[in-house]
Motif scaffolding. Structure first.
Motif, PDB file in Angstrom:
ATOM      1  N   GLY A   1      -7.116 -14.173   3.277  1.00  0.00           N
ATOM      2  CA  GLY A   1      -6.424 -14.070   4.552  1.00  0.00           C
ATOM      3  C   GLY A   1      -6.680 -15.280   5.420  1.00  0.00           C
TER       4      GLY A   1
ATOM      5  N   PHE B   1      -4.880  -8.653   1.534  1.00  0.00           N
ATOM      6  CA  PHE B   1      -4.534  -9.844   2.326  1.00  0.00           C
ATOM      7  C   PHE B   1      -4.660  -9.454   3.799  1.00  0.00           C
ATOM      8  CE2 PHE B   1      -1.909 -13.001   4.406  1.00  0.00           C
ATOM      9  CZ  PHE B   1      -2.289 -14.160   3.736  1.00  0.00           C
TER      10      PHE B   1
ATOM     11  N   VAL C   1      -1.432  -5.651   2.270  1.00  0.00           N
ATOM     12  CA  VAL C   1      -1.610  -6.368   3.546  1.00  0.00           C
ATOM     13  C   VAL C   1      -2.318  -5.472   4.561  1.00  0.00           C
ATOM     14  CG1 VAL C   1      -0.439  -7.523   5.467  1.00  0.00           C
ATOM     15  CG2 VAL C   1       0.455  -7.742   3.139  1.00  0.00           C
TER      16      VAL C   1
ATOM     17  N   GLN D   1      -0.331 -15.016   0.099  1.00  0.00           N
ATOM     18  CA  GLN D   1      -0.529 -13.622  -0.271  1.00  0.00           C
ATOM     19  C   GLN D   1      -0.172 -13.429  -1.744  1.00  0.00           C
ATOM     20  OE1 GLN D   1       1.741 -11.049   2.345  1.00  0.00           O
ATOM     21  NE2 GLN D   1       1.742  -9.494   0.748  1.00  0.00           N
TER      22      GLN D   1
END
Ligand code: DC
Length: 229
Positions: free
Chosen positions: A10, A149, A204, A198
């Motif tokens: 990230g 992510f 996410v 990503q």
């Protein structure tokens, strides 16, 4: 239960290491901070004077990289692993703004990435590992069983980072911190080798509006689901 590899990637200063560390502790896995390794190489470059007028002497670094040893040693006082550079505890120095300002160009160097990716893969060979960074789910462990992510808005990330630096007594302004992290994101996302992106199979997690406890709970829930599959 079968051990897995957990890759957490990230943007800069979005709390990846906080959540990765906590998850590793809860599930009894080893935590590896891959960013600390890039920071340690950067500190080495600063200490040895490899930056001349802001530009990095790549030839010298290439020659000297074999002399860089990075290890993690558990600190009984904090219960966390400290980063050692050639036998010296550099945990504090690698978190300074001086290192943060120079780490992205160092992390963009192909031969630096090759050397560190190899070490990271060796550290995760036995599985049972949580590793955070930028390219863990895409390059280091493309077959990781769980990929996360993490992101948050740049302003929220800058506020959190500023609070951390202030707590350590390191002077910084909101504008300087915001500029540093957006610039790092730009360099990290656009470099040729191992860019921040990503993974297609990553989950996410935007923690802009989550407390640390909430984000940890979400992550643990995702781990429990994955490890039961
Ligand atoms: O996670 P961090 O902010 O401590 O990482 C420091 C720098 O290292 C960051 O600007 C990008 C780089 N990095 C990287 O390129 N690849 C990784 N796997 C981890 C960090």
């Amino acid at each position: 239960m079968k051990k897995i590899v957990i890759a957490i990637d990230g943007h800069s200063s979005c709390g990846k290491s906080t959540m990765a560390k906590e998850l590793a502790k809860q599930i009894g896995y080893t935590y590896i901070d891959s960013g600390a390794m890039y920071r340690a190489v950067t500190l080495f470059c600063l200490q040895k004077g490899f930056f001349v007028n802001d530009s990095l002497n790549l030839e010298t670094l290439k020659r000297e990289i074999v002399n860089i040893s990075i290890t993690f040693v558990n600190n009984p006082l904090t219960g966390k692993a400290d980063t050692y550079l050639n036998g010296q505890n550099v945990e504090k120095e690698i978190r300074s703004m001086a290192v943060a300002e120079k780490v992205s160009p160092v992390a963009a160097v192909g031969f630096v990435r090759e050397a560190l990716v190899r070490q990271q893969q060796a550290l995760g060979a036995e599985k049972g590992i949580v590793m955070d960074g930028r390219d863990i789910g895409t390059v280091v462990f493309p077959n990781a069983e769980l990929k996360i992510f993490v992101t948050a808005s740049p302003e929220i990330r800058a506020q959190r980072r500023l609070a951390e630096l202030t707590a350590k007594g390191e002077p910084a302004t909101f504008e300087a911190v915001l500029h540093n992290l957006t610039e790092r994101d730009r360099i990290d996302s656009t470099r040729k080798d191992g860019p921040l992106k990503q993974a297609v199979d990553a989950i996410v997690l935007d923690n802009s509006n989550l407390t640390i406890a909430e984000q940890n709970r979400q992550l643990l829930a995702v781990f429990n689901e994955t490890s039961q599959c």
